[in-house]
Write a protein that holds these residues in place. Structure first.
Motif, mmCIF file in Angstrom:
data_model
loop_
_atom_site.group_PDB
_atom_site.id
_atom_site.type_symbol
_atom_site.label_atom_id
_atom_site.label_comp_id
_atom_site.label_asym_id
_atom_site.label_seq_id
_atom_site.Cartn_x
_atom_site.Cartn_y
_atom_site.Cartn_z
ATOM 1 N N THR A 85 -71.720 -7.818 64.530
ATOM 2 C CA THR A 85 -72.861 -7.764 65.336
ATOM 3 C C THR A 85 -73.113 -6.371 66.034
ATOM 4 O OG1 THR A 85 -72.695 -10.036 65.746
ATOM 5 C CG2 THR A 85 -73.928 -8.760 67.333
ATOM 6 N N ALA A 86 -71.837 -5.801 66.324
ATOM 7 C CA ALA A 86 -71.635 -4.531 66.736
ATOM 8 C C ALA A 86 -72.287 -3.356 65.791
ATOM 9 C CB ALA A 86 -70.506 -4.031 67.370
ATOM 10 N N LEU A 87 -71.850 -3.775 64.385
ATOM 11 C CA LEU A 87 -72.106 -2.750 63.489
ATOM 12 C C LEU A 87 -73.702 -2.598 63.247
ATOM 13 C CD1 LEU A 87 -71.259 -0.753 61.439
ATOM 14 C CD2 LEU A 87 -70.802 -2.799 59.763
ATOM 15 N N SER A 96 -75.895 -3.685 65.272
ATOM 16 C CA SER A 96 -76.621 -2.837 66.437
ATOM 17 C C SER A 96 -76.703 -1.572 66.283
ATOM 18 C CB SER A 96 -76.059 -3.644 67.552
ATOM 19 O OG SER A 96 -76.183 -4.837 67.930
ATOM 20 N N ALA A 97 -75.381 -0.954 65.940
ATOM 21 C CA ALA A 97 -75.345 0.451 65.688
ATOM 22 C C ALA A 97 -75.879 1.126 64.741
ATOM 23 C CB ALA A 97 -73.661 0.959 65.456
ATOM 24 N N ASP A 105 -68.163 -10.583 66.205
ATOM 25 C CA ASP A 105 -68.498 -9.615 67.126
ATOM 26 C C ASP A 105 -68.508 -8.242 66.570
ATOM 27 O OD1 ASP A 105 -68.749 -11.568 69.078
ATOM 28 O OD2 ASP A 105 -66.751 -11.284 70.061
ATOM 29 N N ALA A 106 -67.601 -7.826 65.763
ATOM 30 C CA ALA A 106 -67.561 -6.406 65.054
ATOM 31 C C ALA A 106 -68.670 -6.213 64.090
ATOM 32 C CB ALA A 106 -66.264 -6.255 64.259
#
Length: 161
Positions: free
Chosen positions: A24-26, A28-29, A21-22
């Motif tokens: 994926t968030a990275l 996306s960011a 998840d981290a």
């Protein structure tokens, strides 16, 4: 007995999910700034070497401390944004490379542990294949393919011309 269980620390399913998840968030960011260069583009634009980084940093320092000495033809707002982005990306890359190195190190130890255990199992299978216990002979034949020895002469490698 050989070394085994060099890394017996394992991530829980929850921690693996949290790491995924981290990431994926990275992703996306950073999506708006990530660029996929072609091999030709990579050659064309190259990468700034250490000497040129020092040069760019010195020009940046002069612009910050003595802006009157800076060329009016340079868009200094964009230059400073590029400089700041470059520094931020370098910091992120360094941290990510450190994580990748540590993950590769942990994976290497798990790979070693797996291989040593597989060798032990293969030795046990070879021993049991000589008994009357069903199944071991077939398992031995199936695993033996990974230990094929060259029995014939081999040609020397050709020299590159």
């Amino acid at each position: 007995m050989g070394l085994t269980n060099l890394n017996s620390t394992h991530l829980s399913s929850a921690k693996i999910t949290a790491a995924q998840d981290a990431i994926t968030a990275l992703e996306s960011a950073l999506a708006e700034i990530t660029i996929n260069l072609s091999p030709d583009d990579r050659k064309r634009y190259g990468s700034i070497n250490e000497q040129n980084k020092l040069f760019v940093n010195k020009v940046h320092d002069y612009n910050q401390s003595q802006p009157g000495l800076s060329s009016p033809e340079v868009n200094w707002d964009e230059f400073n944004k590029d400089h700041s982005s470059r520094n931020n990306m370098e910091m992120l890359i360094s941290r990510l490379e450190s994580i990748i190195t540590r993950l590769n190190n942990a994976k290497t130890l798990h790979d070693f542990d797996n291989y040593q255990s597989a060798l032990m199992d293969y030795s046990y299978t070879a021993y049991k294949a000589g008994t009357t216990v069903p199944g071991f002979e077939n398992k031995y034949k199936d695993l033996k393919q990974f230990f094929v020895k060259n029995t014939g002469p081999t040609d020397p490698p050709e020299e590159k011309k």
